[in-house]
Design a protein around this motif. Structure first.
Motif, mmCIF file in Angstrom:
data_model
loop_
_atom_site.group_PDB
_atom_site.id
_atom_site.type_symbol
_atom_site.label_atom_id
_atom_site.label_comp_id
_atom_site.label_asym_id
_atom_site.label_seq_id
_atom_site.Cartn_x
_atom_site.Cartn_y
_atom_site.Cartn_z
ATOM 1 N N LEU A 1 12.139 -11.448 -4.617
ATOM 2 C CA LEU A 1 11.226 -10.912 -5.624
ATOM 3 C C LEU A 1 11.642 -9.525 -6.097
ATOM 4 N N ALA A 2 12.533 -8.881 -5.372
ATOM 5 C CA ALA A 2 13.026 -7.577 -5.821
ATOM 6 C C ALA A 2 13.800 -7.687 -7.120
ATOM 7 N N ASP A 3 14.245 -8.895 -7.479
ATOM 8 C CA ASP A 3 14.958 -9.122 -8.738
ATOM 9 C C ASP A 3 14.056 -9.679 -9.827
ATOM 10 N N ASP A 4 12.793 -9.933 -9.494
ATOM 11 C CA ASP A 4 11.873 -10.460 -10.499
ATOM 12 C C ASP A 4 11.469 -9.355 -11.466
ATOM 13 N N PRO A 5 11.598 -9.567 -12.777
ATOM 14 C CA PRO A 5 11.276 -8.503 -13.744
ATOM 15 C C PRO A 5 9.845 -8.003 -13.646
ATOM 16 N N THR B 1 14.726 0.659 -9.632
ATOM 17 C CA THR B 1 14.401 -0.701 -9.204
ATOM 18 C C THR B 1 15.554 -1.674 -9.425
ATOM 19 N N ARG B 2 16.610 -1.243 -10.093
ATOM 20 C CA ARG B 2 17.780 -2.098 -10.309
ATOM 21 C C ARG B 2 18.948 -1.734 -9.406
ATOM 22 N N THR B 3 18.706 -0.912 -8.417
ATOM 23 C CA THR B 3 19.753 -0.474 -7.505
ATOM 24 C C THR B 3 19.632 -1.190 -6.165
ATOM 25 N N GLU B 4 20.721 -1.100 -5.392
ATOM 26 C CA GLU B 4 20.714 -1.691 -4.061
ATOM 27 C C GLU B 4 19.750 -0.954 -3.148
ATOM 28 N N ALA B 5 19.572 0.339 -3.405
ATOM 29 C CA ALA B 5 18.633 1.114 -2.581
ATOM 30 C C ALA B 5 17.211 0.574 -2.707
ATOM 31 N N PHE B 6 16.844 0.123 -3.903
ATOM 32 C CA PHE B 6 15.510 -0.436 -4.080
ATOM 33 C C PHE B 6 15.356 -1.722 -3.280
ATOM 34 N N ASP C 1 12.745 -4.439 1.166
ATOM 35 C CA ASP C 1 12.731 -5.179 2.432
ATOM 36 C C ASP C 1 12.127 -4.342 3.548
ATOM 37 N N ALA C 2 12.500 -3.057 3.598
ATOM 38 C CA ALA C 2 11.977 -2.197 4.662
ATOM 39 C C ALA C 2 10.470 -2.020 4.546
ATOM 40 N N ALA C 3 9.978 -1.829 3.329
ATOM 41 C CA ALA C 3 8.537 -1.643 3.138
ATOM 42 C C ALA C 3 7.769 -2.909 3.500
ATOM 43 N N ASN C 4 8.272 -4.063 3.066
ATOM 44 C CA ASN C 4 7.590 -5.319 3.392
ATOM 45 C C ASN C 4 7.624 -5.602 4.884
ATOM 46 N N ARG C 5 8.749 -5.308 5.524
ATOM 47 C CA ARG C 5 8.838 -5.526 6.962
ATOM 48 C C ARG C 5 7.867 -4.606 7.711
ATOM 49 N N THR C 6 7.805 -3.354 7.285
ATOM 50 C CA THR C 6 6.922 -2.392 7.953
ATOM 51 C C THR C 6 5.461 -2.778 7.785
ATOM 52 N N LEU D 1 4.832 4.960 4.474
ATOM 53 C CA LEU D 1 5.918 4.540 3.589
ATOM 54 C C LEU D 1 6.797 5.716 3.180
ATOM 55 N N ALA D 2 6.875 6.719 4.019
ATOM 56 C CA ALA D 2 7.716 7.878 3.700
ATOM 57 C C ALA D 2 9.187 7.511 3.505
ATOM 58 N N PRO D 3 9.772 6.570 4.273
ATOM 59 C CA PRO D 3 11.177 6.218 4.031
ATOM 60 C C PRO D 3 11.448 5.712 2.612
ATOM 61 N N VAL D 4 10.517 4.945 2.072
ATOM 62 C CA VAL D 4 10.703 4.467 0.697
ATOM 63 C C VAL D 4 10.612 5.632 -0.282
ATOM 64 N N THR D 5 9.671 6.514 -0.066
ATOM 65 C CA THR D 5 9.546 7.689 -0.922
ATOM 66 C C THR D 5 10.821 8.528 -0.879
ATOM 67 N N GLU D 6 11.404 8.642 0.276
ATOM 68 C CA GLU D 6 12.625 9.432 0.403
ATOM 69 C C GLU D 6 13.778 8.818 -0.378
ATOM 70 N N ARG D 7 13.865 7.481 -0.388
ATOM 71 C CA ARG D 7 14.922 6.820 -1.163
ATOM 72 C C ARG D 7 14.754 7.098 -2.659
ATOM 73 N N VAL D 8 13.535 7.027 -3.140
ATOM 74 C CA VAL D 8 13.295 7.297 -4.556
ATOM 75 C C VAL D 8 13.610 8.752 -4.883
#
Length: 305
Positions: free
Chosen positions: A47-51, A93-98, A103-108, A131-138
């Motif tokens: 779903l990370a590739d779903d527009p 949202t179009r990068t590998e980091a996203f 995946d990390a956010a959903n797993r957590t 969700l600080a790790p996701v915020t840090e990636r952004v």
């Protein structure tokens, strides 16, 4: 009287089989699908590739970071900066980091919710995640184009996923599903076998059991469709609409498949039973009996004069 009683008992057992089949399928899917963290993450990963999902995530991230930028700059964010932040979030949202962050956010989130549902010690407490790790990636992604973005603080804030009331209700439902996932399939099989065994006409009972199973599968498929409309309509904020529908479809794909398998299995059993009774066991016609040959007349013996 006794044959009628056996027929009524067989009918009741077969009806129960048709009702239990979809319920058993639903319970088994819930415990071995969405309730498994690994399978859940693997299901929602595409779903990370779903527009629609990407747009919803970009809007949420953009709004959140616009507010953080306003706090850092100690002033309101103008339209140009807000537009840039939104575009940067869409680009992210179009990068590998996203994908990794998704995946990390959903797993957590899933692991935290599942742990809360299984632990009675968490009763009366809300379910929260960080969700600080996701915020840090952004933030790191924004810093590639905007140097001052590194000044944006990464706050370890507890995000409430479920309120205490919601968590307690789900915990009770989880216990029921845990028991039902084992006993409902077993009960459905036992009722089907018993209903066929006590029936006066077992072939008709097999046909009825097949039709009942097919109807149960069709009702389950209909329930999935109705559940999608109700779920998407009740979700508030940025998670509603097409994005929520895409997530729901991904999670219930195996359930829809199982429902149609029930329909196919039930119809196959019913059709095979009917065809076997109609054409497979026709009584063989015996050849007409040949008329018994009449015994020859007794030979008359001649006596002397």
């Amino acid at each position: 009287m006794f044959p009628r009683l056996k027929g009524a008992l067989s009918a009741v057992l077969i009806v129960l089989t048709g009702l239990l089949a979809p319920c058993a399928t639903l319970a088994g899917w819930a415990m071995h699908g969405p309730a498994d963290t690994g399978r859940y993450v693997a299901t929602v990963a595409p779903l990370a590739d779903d527009p629609d999902v990407r747009d919803a995530a970009a809007d949420t991230l953009g709004s959140g970071f616009a507010g953080i930028v306003g706090e850092v700059t100690a002033g309101p964010v103008n339209g140009t900066v807000r537009l840039f932040v939104r575009d940067a979030a869409r680009s992210f949202t179009r990068t590998e980091a996203f994908h990794e962050g998704w995946d990390a956010a959903n797993r957590t989130v899933h692991a935290t919710v599942l742990r809360a549902l299984r632990d009675d010690a968490t009763a009366g407490r809300p379910v929260t995640v960080d969700l600080a790790p996701v915020t840090e990636r952004v933030r790191d992604r924004l810093a590639e184009e905007v140097p001052f973005a590194r000044r944006i603080p990464v706050r370890h804030t507890a995000v409430t996923v479920l309120t205490a009331h919601q968590a307690d209700r789900l915990r009770e439902g989880y216990r029921v599903l845990d028991v039902a996932a084992f006993w409902l399939p077993l009960a459905a099989v036992v009722f089907a076998v018993a209903g066929i065994a006590v029936a006066a006409r077992r072939r008709r009972a097999v046909t009825a059991a097949g039709i009942g199973t097919a109807l149960g599968g069709a009702l389950l498929a209909l329930a999935v469709v109705v559940g999608r409309r109700l779920t998407v309509a009740e979700l508030p904020g940025p998670v509603d609409g097409p994005a929520a529908g895409a997530v729901y479809d991904a999670l219930t794909e195996t359930l829809r498949t199982a429902a149609w398998l029930l329909v196919g299995l039930g119809l196959t059993v019913a059709l095979a039973s009917w065809l076997t009774g109609r054409y497979g066991l026709l009584p063989r016609r015996r050849p007409p009996a040949q008329p018994a040959a009449e015994p020859p007349p007794p030979r008359r013996t001649r006596t002397g004069p």
